[in-house]
Scaffold this active site. Structure first.
Site, PDB file in Angstrom:
ATOM      1  N   HIS A 268      -2.420  -9.733 -24.317  1.00 53.78           N
ATOM      2  CA  HIS A 268      -2.665 -11.014 -24.972  1.00 53.78           C
ATOM      3  C   HIS A 268      -3.478 -10.731 -26.232  1.00 53.78           C
ATOM      4  O   HIS A 268      -4.267  -9.798 -26.287  1.00 53.78           O
ATOM      5  CB  HIS A 268      -3.451 -11.915 -24.009  1.00 53.78           C
ATOM      6  CG  HIS A 268      -3.612 -13.332 -24.461  1.00 53.78           C
ATOM      7  ND1 HIS A 268      -4.506 -13.695 -25.440  1.00 53.78           N
ATOM      8  CD2 HIS A 268      -3.014 -14.482 -24.047  1.00 53.78           C
ATOM      9  CE1 HIS A 268      -4.456 -15.016 -25.614  1.00 53.78           C
ATOM     10  NE2 HIS A 268      -3.551 -15.513 -24.784  1.00 53.78           N
TER      11      HIS A 268
ATOM     12  N   ASP B 140      -8.894  -7.386 -18.368  1.00 54.49           N
ATOM     13  CA  ASP B 140      -8.657  -8.800 -18.612  1.00 54.49           C
ATOM     14  C   ASP B 140      -7.971  -9.373 -17.374  1.00 54.49           C
ATOM     15  O   ASP B 140      -6.792  -9.154 -17.144  1.00 54.49           O
ATOM     16  CB  ASP B 140      -7.772  -8.962 -19.856  1.00 54.49           C
ATOM     17  CG  ASP B 140      -7.397 -10.417 -20.135  1.00 54.49           C
ATOM     18  OD1 ASP B 140      -7.798 -11.299 -19.353  1.00 54.49           O
ATOM     19  OD2 ASP B 140      -6.697 -10.660 -21.130  1.00 54.49           O
TER      20      ASP B 140
ATOM     21  N   GLN C 101      -5.070 -13.725 -15.944  1.00 51.43           N
ATOM     22  CA  GLN C 101      -3.853 -14.134 -15.234  1.00 51.43           C
ATOM     23  C   GLN C 101      -3.826 -13.662 -13.784  1.00 51.43           C
ATOM     24  O   GLN C 101      -2.924 -14.031 -13.032  1.00 51.43           O
ATOM     25  CB  GLN C 101      -2.617 -13.610 -15.967  1.00 51.43           C
ATOM     26  CG  GLN C 101      -2.361 -14.267 -17.298  1.00 51.43           C
ATOM     27  CD  GLN C 101      -2.096 -15.754 -17.188  1.00 51.43           C
ATOM     28  OE1 GLN C 101      -1.615 -16.242 -16.166  1.00 51.43           O
ATOM     29  NE2 GLN C 101      -2.431 -16.502 -18.219  1.00 51.43           N
TER      30      GLN C 101
ATOM     31  N   LYS D  40      -8.060 -21.164 -15.588  1.00 52.73           N
ATOM     32  CA  LYS D  40      -6.831 -20.553 -15.079  1.00 52.73           C
ATOM     33  C   LYS D  40      -6.771 -20.598 -13.555  1.00 52.73           C
ATOM     34  O   LYS D  40      -5.727 -20.280 -12.960  1.00 52.73           O
ATOM     35  CB  LYS D  40      -6.749 -19.086 -15.517  1.00 52.73           C
ATOM     36  CG  LYS D  40      -6.826 -18.841 -17.011  1.00 52.73           C
ATOM     37  CD  LYS D  40      -5.533 -19.158 -17.716  1.00 52.73           C
ATOM     38  CE  LYS D  40      -5.605 -18.680 -19.162  1.00 52.73           C
ATOM     39  NZ  LYS D  40      -4.377 -18.992 -19.915  1.00 52.73           N
TER      40      LYS D  40
ATOM     41  N   CYS E 215       1.197 -15.710 -27.285  1.00 50.93           N
ATOM     42  CA  CYS E 215       0.066 -14.889 -27.741  1.00 50.93           C
ATOM     43  C   CYS E 215       0.273 -13.411 -27.424  1.00 50.93           C
ATOM     44  O   CYS E 215      -0.693 -12.685 -27.123  1.00 50.93           O
ATOM     45  CB  CYS E 215      -1.248 -15.384 -27.151  1.00 50.93           C
ATOM     46  SG  CYS E 215      -1.723 -17.025 -27.735  1.00 50.93           S
TER      47      CYS E 215
END
Length: 411
Positions: free
Chosen positions: A128, A205, A208, A231, A369
Site C-alpha cells: 500500500h 503493516d 488488512q 479496519k 493505493c
C-alpha cells in the site's frame, strides 16, 4: 444454496450493525468494501456515545472524577490491545491516528536515526502507498537505497532470492502481512527471520490482517507492527503502533506538545518514557475507549468462526465469478483472506463500480493505493470485493446476479 454452517448465527451478527439495515437506490445495501473500512457494532457506537454523554473530559491533566474515569478507560484499551497482540508489555502500545501515521512515525524516528547514505530499506512490490511513500522519502533524504521484493504472476511474493534482497546494508524491512488489493497472506515469519539473521529490523503493516488473522507479535518477533481501528470494527481516526521496548526507548519523539513531557524549561525539555513520549496532545478519546468494545465483540465470535465463515464466502464468490467468461480475476494466491479483485473484458473498472452501486452494491474500484502492483500486472485498476463477518451468501448471489446483468447489457 451453500450456507455458512457451524460458524455463527449470521442474522444475529448482522443485527449488531445498524448501518446494514438500509436501502441504497431502493435496493438493500450490499457492502463489499470492508478492506477500506468495516462497519461498527452497536456496542462500539454506544460506547462512543456514552463517552460524550457522560464522561467527556481530557486525560491525565485533570484532578477530577471525569478525567480520572476517562484516563482509566483509555489505559484499559491500551491493556486490551496489548493482550490482543500478545505484546510483552503494555508500554509497547502507542496510540496514533492510523496505520499510516504509525509507519510515518517509525520512518521519521528510527529511520532518521539509523539510516545513512548507502544503507538499504526493503519493501515489497505489493505494498500500500502508506508503506511505500514514507520509505521513498526517507531514502531520498538520507541517500539510501530502496529495494523491492518482486511478486509473481499469481500475486505472491517471490522469495526465491530473499537472501539477495536482504544484505548486510539492509537496515529496515517493511512489508504488509496481507495485500489490501489481492488478499494474499505473505509469509512474514520467513521474512522476519531472514531479516534478523542479517541484522535488519522489520516493520509489519497489519492493517488488512487484524480483522481476519490472530496476531502474536511475540511469536512473530517483529520489531514493529501497525494497524488501524476502523479496519476491525472500531472508529476512524485511531491507529496503533507496537514496538519493541528497546527501539521505542531509543527513538526520539515524533511530534511534540503537551502530555509527552516530564519537565519543560525555556531552554530544554525532558520527555516521558514510551508510550507517552509518542502521544502529544489530546488523542481521539471516544475512538480509543470504544475500541475495547470492538475487541470484545471480535473475541465473542472468535477468529476460527470468523475465518470459517469468510472462507465460505470467498469460495462461493470465486466459484460464481469463475463461471463468467467476461470476468478476469486478478491474483490467484493459495493463501489469502476474503478479498477478490477482477476486471471485465471491454469495460472500465470504474464503470463497473458505478453500475454495481446503482444496484445497491458497494465495491472498491481503482488502483487501491497500490499503483506499483497495478503496473506490474499491466492494468490501471480493478474492481475489488472484500468480505467481513457480517456478509452473507445471499448478498453474494445479489452481487453475481447484478454483475451478470451488467455483462449481458454490455455485450
Amino acid at each position: 444454496m451453500l450456507t455458512a454452517v457451524n460458524t455463527f448465527d449470521i442474522d444475529q451478527v448482522r443485527s449488531y450493525f445498524p448501518l446494514l439495515n438500509q436501502q441504497v437506490y431502493d435496493r438493500p445495501l450490499v457492502y463489499f468494501d470492508n478492506a477500506a473500512t468495516t462497519h461498527k457494532p452497536i456496542s462500539v457506537i454506544r460506547s462512543a456515545q456514552h463517552f460524550y454523554e457522560r464522561d467527556n473530559a481530557n486525560i491525565y491533566r485533570g484532578m477530577h472524577a471525569l478525567s480520572a474515569r476517562v484516563t482509566t478507560a483509555l489505559e484499559h484499551t491500551r491493556l486490551a490491545v496489548q493482550k490482543f497482540l500478545h505484546a510483552p508489555e503494555v508500554e509497547n502500545i502507542i496510540f496514533t491516528s492510523g496505520a499510516t501515521e504509525s509507519i510515518n512515525l517509525i520512518a521519521a524516528t528510527y529511520g532518521e536515526m539509523e539510516i545513512g547514505a548507502g544503507d538499504e530499506v526493503l519493501i515489497s512490490e505489493m505494498e500500500h502507498h502508506a508503506n511505500l511513500v514514507p520509505w521513498q522519502l526517507l531514502c531520498k533524504r538520507k541517500k539510501a537505497i530502496l529495494k523491492v521484493i518482486p511478486m509473481d504472476d499469481r500475486g505472491q511474493l517471490d522469495l526465491t532470492h530473499l537472501d539477495r534482497w536482504i544484505t548486510a546494508r539492509t537496515k529496515i524491512v517493511a512489508v504488509s502481512y496481507v495485500s489490501n488489493t489481492l488478499g494474499t497472506i505473505h509469509p512474514i515469519k520467513t521474512i522476519i527471520d531472514n531479516a534478523h539473521a542479517k541484522g535488519a529490523l522489520v516493520v509489519i503493516d497489519g492493517a488488512q490482517a487484524v480483522a481476519h488473522l490472530p496476531i502474536d507479535v511475540t511469536a512473530l518477533d517483529c520489531d514493529f507492527f501497525v494497524f488501524s481501528a476502523h479496519k476491525m470494527y472500531g472508529l476512524t481516526g485511531l491507529g496503533f503502533l507496537y514496538g519493541k521496548k528497546k527501539w521505542l526507548e531509543a527513538m526520539p519523539p515524533y511530534q511534540t506538545g503537551g502530555g509527552m513531557v516530564k519537565q519543560v524549561t525555556l531552554t530544554d525539555t525532558i520527555y516521558l518514557d514510551p508510550p507517552y513520549k509518542f502521544e502529544p496532545g489530546t488523542p481521539p478519546l471516544a475512538a480509543i475507549i470504544s475500541f475495547a468494545e470492538a475487541l470484545k465483540f471480535m473475541a465473542s465470535i472468535g477468529y476460527p468462526k470468523m475465518a470459517a465463515h469468510e472462507e465460505i464466502l470467498l469460495c462461493y464468490a470465486m466459484a460464481g465469478l469463475t463461471h463468467m467468461p467476461a470476468v478476469q480475476l486478478v491474483g490467484s494466491a493459495t493463501e489469502r483472506i476474503g478479498i477478490i479483485s477482477f476486471n471485465l473484458t471491454n469495460m472500465h473498472h470504474l464503470d463497473v463500480g458505478l453500475l454495481l452501486d446503482a444496484k445497491g452494491i458497494a465495491v472498491r474500484t481503482g488502483h487501491c493505493c497500490t499503483q506499483p502492483l497495478m503496473h506490474r500486472l499491466g492494468i490501471e485498476g480493478v474492481v475489488r470485493v472484500s468480505f467481513a463477518l457480517y456478509n452473507t451468501i445471499e448478498e453474494i448471489d445479489l452481487f453475481l446476479e447484478a454483475l451478470q446483468q451488467i455483462i449481458h447489457k454490455a455485450t
